[in-house]
Every structure is written in structure tokens, then in C-alpha cells.
Design an enzyme around this catalytic site. Sequence first.
Site, PDB file in Angstrom:
ATOM      1  N   HIS A 474       0.837  -1.206   0.000  1.00 38.51           N
ATOM      2  CA  HIS A 474       0.000   0.000   0.000  1.00 38.51           C
ATOM      3  C   HIS A 474       0.875   1.262   0.000  1.00 38.51           C
ATOM      4  O   HIS A 474       0.748   2.136  -0.866  1.00 38.51           O
ATOM      5  CB  HIS A 474      -0.908  -0.025   1.237  1.00 38.51           C
ATOM      6  CG  HIS A 474      -1.794   1.165   1.379  1.00 38.51           C
ATOM      7  ND1 HIS A 474      -3.145   1.117   1.111  1.00 38.51           N
ATOM      8  CD2 HIS A 474      -1.537   2.439   1.753  1.00 38.51           C
ATOM      9  CE1 HIS A 474      -3.675   2.313   1.315  1.00 38.51           C
ATOM     10  NE2 HIS A 474      -2.716   3.140   1.712  1.00 38.51           N
ATOM     11  N   GLU A 475       1.767   1.341   0.976  1.00 36.36           N
ATOM     12  CA  GLU A 475       2.597   2.546   1.077  1.00 36.36           C
ATOM     13  C   GLU A 475       3.511   2.677  -0.131  1.00 36.36           C
ATOM     14  O   GLU A 475       3.801   3.778  -0.588  1.00 36.36           O
ATOM     15  CB  GLU A 475       3.398   2.548   2.388  1.00 36.36           C
ATOM     16  CG  GLU A 475       2.535   2.529   3.661  1.00 36.36           C
ATOM     17  CD  GLU A 475       1.458   3.616   3.693  1.00 36.36           C
ATOM     18  OE1 GLU A 475       1.642   4.676   3.059  1.00 36.36           O
ATOM     19  OE2 GLU A 475       0.412   3.381   4.349  1.00 36.36           O
ATOM     20  N   HIS A 478       1.705   4.440  -2.872  1.00 34.61           N
ATOM     21  CA  HIS A 478       1.746   5.903  -2.717  1.00 34.61           C
ATOM     22  C   HIS A 478       3.099   6.440  -3.196  1.00 34.61           C
ATOM     23  O   HIS A 478       3.185   7.456  -3.873  1.00 34.61           O
ATOM     24  CB  HIS A 478       1.588   6.289  -1.246  1.00 34.61           C
ATOM     25  CG  HIS A 478       0.183   6.220  -0.724  1.00 34.61           C
ATOM     26  ND1 HIS A 478      -0.874   6.828  -1.351  1.00 34.61           N
ATOM     27  CD2 HIS A 478      -0.325   5.632   0.386  1.00 34.61           C
ATOM     28  CE1 HIS A 478      -1.988   6.608  -0.643  1.00 34.61           C
ATOM     29  NE2 HIS A 478      -1.677   5.884   0.409  1.00 34.61           N
ATOM     30  N   HIS A 481       3.438   6.702  -6.846  1.00 39.33           N
ATOM     31  CA  HIS A 481       2.682   7.859  -7.354  1.00 39.33           C
ATOM     32  C   HIS A 481       3.591   9.088  -7.364  1.00 39.33           C
ATOM     33  O   HIS A 481       3.579   9.893  -8.296  1.00 39.33           O
ATOM     34  CB  HIS A 481       1.473   8.079  -6.443  1.00 39.33           C
ATOM     35  CG  HIS A 481       0.329   8.807  -7.064  1.00 39.33           C
ATOM     36  ND1 HIS A 481      -0.802   9.114  -6.369  1.00 39.33           N
ATOM     37  CD2 HIS A 481       0.127   9.320  -8.308  1.00 39.33           C
ATOM     38  CE1 HIS A 481      -1.656   9.761  -7.148  1.00 39.33           C
ATOM     39  NE2 HIS A 481      -1.106   9.906  -8.328  1.00 39.33           N
TER      40      HIS A 481
HETATM   41 ZN   LIG Z   1      -2.928   5.190   1.948  1.00 43.75          ZN
END
Ligand SMILES: [Zn+2]
Length: 685
Positions: A474-475, A478, A481
Site C-alpha cells: 500500500h505505502e 503511494h 505515485h
Molecule cells: Zn494510503
Amino acid sequence: MDNAFLDRSFHIRWSKLTANQVVAAIEHALADAARAIDRIAQQDAAAADYRGTFLALEEATDLLNETWAKVSHLVSVADAPDLREAHNAMIARVSAFQAGIPLNEALWLRLKAAAAHPSSMSVEGSHRRYLDETMTDFRQHGADLSPEKKRRLETLQSELAQLTQKYSENVLDATNAWELLVDNAADLRGLPSHAREAARRNALKKGHGTDAAPVWRFTLQAPSQEPVMLYAEDADFRRKVWQAAIAVGSHEPYDNRGLVKRILALRQEKASLLGKEHFSDFVLERRMARNGRKAIDFVEDIHRRVKDAFVRECAELEQFKAQATGDAAAPLAPWEVSFWAEKLRHARYDFDEEQLRPYFPLAGVLSGMFEITRRVFGIVVTEQPPGAVEVWDPEVKFYEVRDCTGCHIGSFYADWHPRESKRGGAWMNYLITGGPQPDGRRAPHLGLVCGNLTPPAGDKPALLTHREVETIFHEFGHLLHHLFGEVEIKSLNGVNVAWDFVELPSQIMENWCWEREGLDLFARHYVTGERIPVELFDRMTAARNFRSAVATMRQLSFARMDLELHTNPAPCLAGDLQARLRELLKDYQVPTEPPAPTAENRFTHVFADPGGYAAGYYSYKWAEVLDADAFTRFKREGIFNATVGAEFVRKILSRGNAADPMELFVDFMGRQPDLQALLLRSDLA
Ligand SMILES: [Zn+2]
């Protein structure tokens, strides 16, 4: 000025960043930004054009942003009294300065003039988006208010910054203030060995017990608390931990109850001042949901669809416990729910999450994840040897990321385990935004990922739960991105997108943790090197959606509470807030006896920041709709399909906020988002 915080080298000299330099560095950066803004605000209004105003404004706060990013990052990973003091001394000034920019009348006049200047008519692409966003941003921040109202807004902003900082400190301090020492091994019945071992070491480190007469120390940090709630046979042990956990933020000296109401009142006043009915409408104006009503409708729509399954799952657990104990079926105590749910999962699937730990040593998970992102997104991630680059703690690692042409797209720090000086949870942040430069070069980005994952114990490596593995993915999503950003305007790069879009890149990454081919790349037994056996994988997949309506409802309850607080604040402020929220959420919360209190006093997502996830918690579910839907392309076209991966980078990751998020989504999917993919994935269709 010789101050390490102001040094803008790509490799930050963390050892030189001492608390006693913070004030001078921030004062210098503030003055630098103020001068740059003055220059824009004092130019001849008739000559004001896009470059001389908008672009100059974008650059004006560069140094301040980078410097402040280092300070606030250090507070979250290496908190210390002198650093906290310096940070707190400056936070009000930094936020007042930032809030003051849209209230600067001369500047606003120049921007309006520049927006109407003939040269601005031909501004397009990300520059057009930036121009439009800036105009809306200024209006949203009060640029059109009377001088008197502007002053009031400034006061509100700075009070909000201080109150939310205090709220956050209270949660951290209350969490650290609690410990439970156990000196009787019999009390630990049911606890997995890694949890006992971690507790024993933790006690030793704190000077409790000896090898011959061990003592076990438990804390409210997740890796210590969670195994107790899931596995400890001793209900009294679980009750103590649960009571301590729910008390965080609700008692002196770390009492957030008054802060919650003051923060809500200030937010409402701010929304009214800016012509909005409530804070939700103010916050959501530029998000995909657009307003508070639509966000509530979204939450209530999913609530309706999963309600029956939720009631069924709750009753099922009560019956399961009744059968096991011979008692009549009745609501469980709140400290029994996770425990009995785990037993039911075990009975039904013969699966407990602990069985997977040996397959998830941290290092293996990381290298597998890097292999997945190499195949899908064409990047090569390389860990730098210890000592090659300075870090803020010896545990922190530094990585370089290159694309398939060898271009250095960015670097990042990874800091995965808990420390007392570190805040809880997991997060990604960035320190430097690179990307395309005015001179045509491309500068690398610099970001970081942090977590509070299970640490190594003794001679065993850090063995993670599957949920912790998902957290890493998940991290990292990010982070990608940020690192893939190709936006010419820094403030529009990467994660600087609408909150209800920002979790798409992170949550979509979690999907690879559930695919057999994905797991095979990183899930290897830390001793034997074996892959997850087929039958264990089958049980894990079968158990995936175990109590999925309860899990969904938990998310919805936080979202609904958050939206209620910020859409309907008057009754929340007037009476007993806790009672009101309990009533609101009675169809969202697992029925327990005694009832569990709602979480507003330790709801850091919503209250640890002036803005944060306030009126935006629903975004997690919203983004799940987006990620489940977007992942159907990978499911259909191949989970390692590099063409789809490249398209995802080109149409979503690299674009940041350079276009409206719905436009980006539609560009990738060819249509609007569809809720069905999420319901199917959660077995709730
Ligand atoms: Zn998040």
C-alpha cells in the site's frame, strides 16, 4: 546561512539536522518566501502575466516546503523534547504564513489580472490545470473575503494547527504511557511465540525481569496489542488491553474530549465564513464526491447493500461462541470479538494468520515486491549499502529507483519498525519533488515509507502478517505515485491529488498480495525457502472474505462518523457527543455488551491535522471502488502485463493532479467507475 536544514542536497545530512537549528532555518525560509511573494505582489498589475505571477508563486515557497518537510518528518520518526519544542514554536508561524498567502490582497489582484492577461488564454495542459486550481484555491481560502473576515480566518487556521497538534501528541503520549507487565507465564496462554518473545525482550530492554525470571511487557503499539486481542485465552488480559486502548485520548492528562469539540466548532466557523453550509461541503468541493451529501449517500448506499450480510455475520459469531461455551447466544464483550472471530476463522478454514508469518520475512517481501514492480512498471529498485547515504536511524534503509532506460527516477527511505520516538501507523511522504525541470532535464524525486511492522526477534528476521505485507504494498503504491510523477508543476505532482483519488495507486498495489503468481514471487519460508503450500493458499483465499461485511461496516462506521461530525456539527457540539455517535452508528457497529465507545478521541485520521482526512474518511471506500475496478484490467489482461502497467503509469501515476481525477480514471478504464467489482471482490455482490 550555514544551516543543515536549508541545505537542498538530494542526500540529506540527517546527522546535522539538530533541533537547535530548526527555528533559524524556518525563519530564514519564511523570510525567503515572503520576499518572493512580495516581488510578485508589487509588480505592475497591468503587466502581470502567467509566468511572472502563477509560476513565480509556485517557486516562491519551494525552500520553505522542503525545509518544513524535513522538520515535520523528523518529529514523526525521531520525536524528542527539544525537537518537539522547536517544531511547536514554528508550526503556528508556518501555517499562518501559508494561510496568509491567499489572503494577500495585492497578490490576489495580480493573480486575477494575470489570469485575464491575453498570454494566459493560451496556457494549457498541466499549466492550465494549475492556473484554474490556484484561482479556486485562493477563493476557497478566503481571497475574496473582507479584511475583517480574513483576519478571523487567519486566527482560526492557526488555532486549528495548534489544537490538532495537541490532539496528536495526546494520542502518542497516552499510547506510550501505558504498559502491562506480566510475570506469570500462565497468563500468556494462547499467545503465539513471536508475541511472547517480543514482549519478553521489550521488558528486558526496560529493565524488567531477567533470563531466569522473565517478565513480559505489553504496550498499545499495534504489534504488541493485536496478538493479545486475537489469541490470548485469558479474557481478563484482553479486557485490560482493550480498556487501555479505548481510553487513549479520553482521560487526563491526555484528554482529547474538549479538543474534539473545539476543533469541530472552528472547522464549522471556517466553512461558514467561506460561504459553505458545513465543513464537508467546504472540503469536498474539489474532490470526486463534490459535496457532503453525495459522500453520505455513497456511504449509506454501501451500508444498505451489506447490512443483511453484516447482521448475519454478527449473529453467526454469537452462535459460534454459544456452541463453544455452552452458554446462550448473546452479544459478546468488545474484547471477545476479535478473539472469537479468530477461533471461528480457525474452525471454518483451519487457518490462522500466524501460519503465514514464516513465509513473509520482511527482506523477502521487499525483494518480491520490487520484482513485481519491475515486471509491471519496468522499474529497478536497488538498496544502497549501509553507510553509503545518511539516514535518520540505523534501522532505516535507502533505495534508488531507475526506469528501464537506466534513468534515475527517484530514491526513497524505508523505516519499517516501531520506536517510541516514532508515531504509530504506516505512511508515505516525500521530501523532494523532482520531475521535468524548466531547463529540460528530469530531476529525481525523493520520498519515504514508514511503518510500525513486527520487528525482528532474537535471531529471527522480521516475520510479517499478511496484513502487514499489504501495508507495505500500500505505502509503496503511494510512493510510486510520487516517484513516477512527470508533472511540470511541483504542487500538482504525485500524491497531491484529491483525497478520494489518492488511495487508488496505493490500494491497487494490495491486489498483488492476493494473486498466486504475485505471492510466489515473494512469499518464501524464511528457513526452507518453500513457497506457500497450495492447500494453505487455498485456505487463505477462502478466509479472505471471512466477516467481510463486518470489516466493510467498520470502515463505513468511521466514514459515517466523520461525515456526521463535519456535516451536522451543531447537535454534536451541543450534547453528549459519545451518546449521539453511538445512536448514529448503532446499525454500523458490532453489537457488544458492554457497548464499545466510538473512537472520536483517538481518531487521528480526522483530528491530528487541521485538515487531514476530516470529512474525507469515506475516501478509503471510495478508492476501493476505484482500485477494485481498475484492477479488473490487470485480472483480464494479465497481472504482470507490462502494457497495462505502462498505461497505468502514463494515464494515472505520472499525471498527479495535472487533470481532473475522474478524467484520469476514465482515460485508463474507458468508462466511469463501477461499484460491482468491489462487491464481487468482497463476496458481497
Ligand atoms: Zn494510503
